[in-house]
Scaffold this motif. Structure first.
Motif, PDB file in Angstrom:
ATOM      1  N   TRP A   1      37.079  15.930  54.368  1.00  0.00           N
ATOM      2  CA  TRP A   1      36.453  14.615  54.571  1.00  0.00           C
ATOM      3  C   TRP A   1      36.033  14.444  56.023  1.00  0.00           C
ATOM      4  O   TRP A   1      34.938  13.909  56.292  1.00  0.00           O
ATOM      5  N   ALA A   2      36.855  14.855  56.962  1.00  0.00           N
ATOM      6  CA  ALA A   2      36.508  14.723  58.378  1.00  0.00           C
ATOM      7  C   ALA A   2      35.240  15.513  58.698  1.00  0.00           C
ATOM      8  O   ALA A   2      34.396  15.062  59.488  1.00  0.00           O
TER       9      ALA A   2
ATOM     10  N   SER B   1      32.312  13.521  57.301  1.00  0.00           N
ATOM     11  CA  SER B   1      32.108  12.330  58.120  1.00  0.00           C
ATOM     12  C   SER B   1      31.450  12.683  59.444  1.00  0.00           C
ATOM     13  O   SER B   1      30.553  11.973  59.925  1.00  0.00           O
TER      14      SER B   1
ATOM     15  N   ALA C   1      36.011   8.179  51.408  1.00  0.00           N
ATOM     16  CA  ALA C   1      37.299   8.669  51.921  1.00  0.00           C
ATOM     17  C   ALA C   1      38.416   8.341  50.941  1.00  0.00           C
ATOM     18  O   ALA C   1      39.261   9.197  50.631  1.00  0.00           O
TER      19      ALA C   1
ATOM     20  N   GLN D   1      38.374   5.218  60.116  1.00  0.00           N
ATOM     21  CA  GLN D   1      38.261   5.382  58.676  1.00  0.00           C
ATOM     22  C   GLN D   1      39.345   6.273  58.090  1.00  0.00           C
ATOM     23  O   GLN D   1      39.755   6.073  56.943  1.00  0.00           O
TER      24      GLN D   1
ATOM     25  N   GLY E   1      27.748  13.647  58.844  1.00  0.00           N
ATOM     26  CA  GLY E   1      26.997  12.445  58.498  1.00  0.00           C
ATOM     27  C   GLY E   1      26.764  11.545  59.692  1.00  0.00           C
ATOM     28  O   GLY E   1      25.694  10.930  59.826  1.00  0.00           O
ATOM     29  N   SER E   2      27.746  11.460  60.583  1.00  0.00           N
ATOM     30  CA  SER E   2      27.601  10.627  61.775  1.00  0.00           C
ATOM     31  C   SER E   2      26.575  11.195  62.739  1.00  0.00           C
ATOM     32  O   SER E   2      25.853  10.459  63.401  1.00  0.00           O
TER      33      SER E   2
ATOM     34  N   TYR F   1      30.952   3.532  53.754  1.00  0.00           N
ATOM     35  CA  TYR F   1      31.411   4.887  53.456  1.00  0.00           C
ATOM     36  C   TYR F   1      32.919   5.023  53.307  1.00  0.00           C
ATOM     37  O   TYR F   1      33.400   6.130  53.048  1.00  0.00           O
TER      38      TYR F   1
ATOM     39  N   SER G   1      34.658   7.069  63.517  1.00  0.00           N
ATOM     40  CA  SER G   1      34.782   7.315  62.083  1.00  0.00           C
ATOM     41  C   SER G   1      36.109   7.979  61.749  1.00  0.00           C
ATOM     42  O   SER G   1      36.798   7.579  60.811  1.00  0.00           O
ATOM     43  N   VAL G   2      36.470   8.991  62.537  1.00  0.00           N
ATOM     44  CA  VAL G   2      37.732   9.688  62.284  1.00  0.00           C
ATOM     45  C   VAL G   2      38.922   8.809  62.676  1.00  0.00           C
ATOM     46  O   VAL G   2      39.922   8.742  61.946  1.00  0.00           O
TER      47      VAL G   2
ATOM     48  N   TYR H   1      29.882   2.503  48.382  1.00  0.00           N
ATOM     49  CA  TYR H   1      29.406   3.858  48.626  1.00  0.00           C
ATOM     50  C   TYR H   1      28.259   4.235  47.698  1.00  0.00           C
ATOM     51  O   TYR H   1      27.348   4.977  48.103  1.00  0.00           O
TER      52      TYR H   1
ATOM     53  N   THR I   1      31.499   1.585  58.144  1.00  0.00           N
ATOM     54  CA  THR I   1      32.842   1.706  57.585  1.00  0.00           C
ATOM     55  C   THR I   1      32.911   1.063  56.208  1.00  0.00           C
ATOM     56  O   THR I   1      33.486   1.626  55.266  1.00  0.00           O
TER      57      THR I   1
END
Length: 288
Positions: A208-209, A212, A163, A73, A215-216, A159, A69-70, A102, A156
């Motif tokens: 945001w990170a 994310s 981002a 995304q 959430g992950s 979501y 994700s990081v 989203y 991706t």
């Protein structure tokens, strides 16, 4: 002050603290969901969970999604945000199209992609067949080697809009004077973004990170709809593991232990991120 705070604290205690305490209590018993808690097993449920290969694989899957994700995304969302921040025709339409996934409910997004990814007659395989390519024989969601990556692609798509939205909001706080001064000094567009825009966007990127990452770790709904944790546990997450143990196998004690482990993992990651990453932003705000 206490008059206004007390209702919020009462709701927090009722809907957050109390369920956590009850989950911890259940985790010490062998319980099938019926009758009183009488079969005390101590830490045996935790030993079972931590020694279960399915759960350890689920933990690895969550961490893989965190890293992907990081790694994927972040640059993709940042690139799209930088492009959409420039004046162009149809800018509002493009922003809406990117953000729409989203706002869709996870159930709707999961069902739609489940149909799109069906083998042979699904839209994805049909498009590949039109250009002479073949999808996996067991489907994108039915092949263990490709299922997790396929789920991540759907995540991706779902979501990335968040981002982009956060980065666009952060870009509004970049002073135009700095950009104009850099351009007067001869800096090109890429140099402006690399030297000025992205560093000033740092706090937004770090927030945001964090969202994310959490959430992950808690990922459940889309995975449950797309694969149910399969095939062969290739997409199992910690959340799908505990739901399977509780609702399908009636091992509520093991499910409670797994939920406590999930809570601890999320809490440790959140605290570590707060101390190692977000603290610098708080320190800057206090200093200023």
């Amino acid at each position: 002050m206490a008059f206004f705070v007390t209702p919020a604290l009462a709701l927090f205690a009722l809907f957050v603290v109390w369920p956590i305490l009850r989950a911890v209590q259940f985790s010490f018993y062998r319980w099938k969901g019926f009758g009183p808690l009488v079969d005390f097993v101590g830490l045996r449920n935790y030993t079972t969970v931590l020694g279960n290969d399915v759960f350890t694989d689920a933990f690895v899957h969550n961490m893989v999604i965190v890293v992907l994700s990081v790694a994927v995304q972040l640059p993709l969302g940042l690139a799209i945000a930088l492009l959409l921040n420039r004046r162009m025709r149809g800018q509002g339409v493009l922003r809406t199209v990117i953000f729409v996934p989203y706002v869709l409910a996870e159930v709707i997004a999961g069902v739609v992609w489940f149909q799109l990814l069906q083998p042979e007659y699904g839209v994805v395989d049909s498009l590949l067949g039109a250009v002479g390519l073949d999808g996996p024989e067991q489907g994108w969601l039915g092949t263990p080697d490709r299922a997790l990556i396929t789920v991540f692609v759907v995540l991706t798509w779902k979501y990335l809009g968040l981002a982009v939205l956060l980065f666009l909001a952060g870009l509004q706080g970049v002073p135009d004077e700095l950009v104009e001064a850099a351009q007067i000094d001869g800096a090109g567009w890429w140099q402006v973004q690399r030297r000025i825009t992205v560093p000033l966007l740092g706090p937004t990127i770090r927030v945001w990170a964090f969202l994310s990452m959490i959430g992950s770790v808690q990922l459940f709904d889309i995975v449950w709809i797309l694969t149910g944790g399969g095939p062969a546990n290739a997409t199992t997450t910690m959340a799908t593991f505990l739901v399977t143990e509780g609702t399908k196998r009636q091992n509520y004690g093991i499910a409670a232990a797994a939920s406590v482990v999930l809570f601890v993992v999320a809490l440790v990651m959140a605290l570590a991120y707060q101390l190692l990453v977000l603290r610098r932003d708080t320190r800057v705000e206090v200093t200023s």
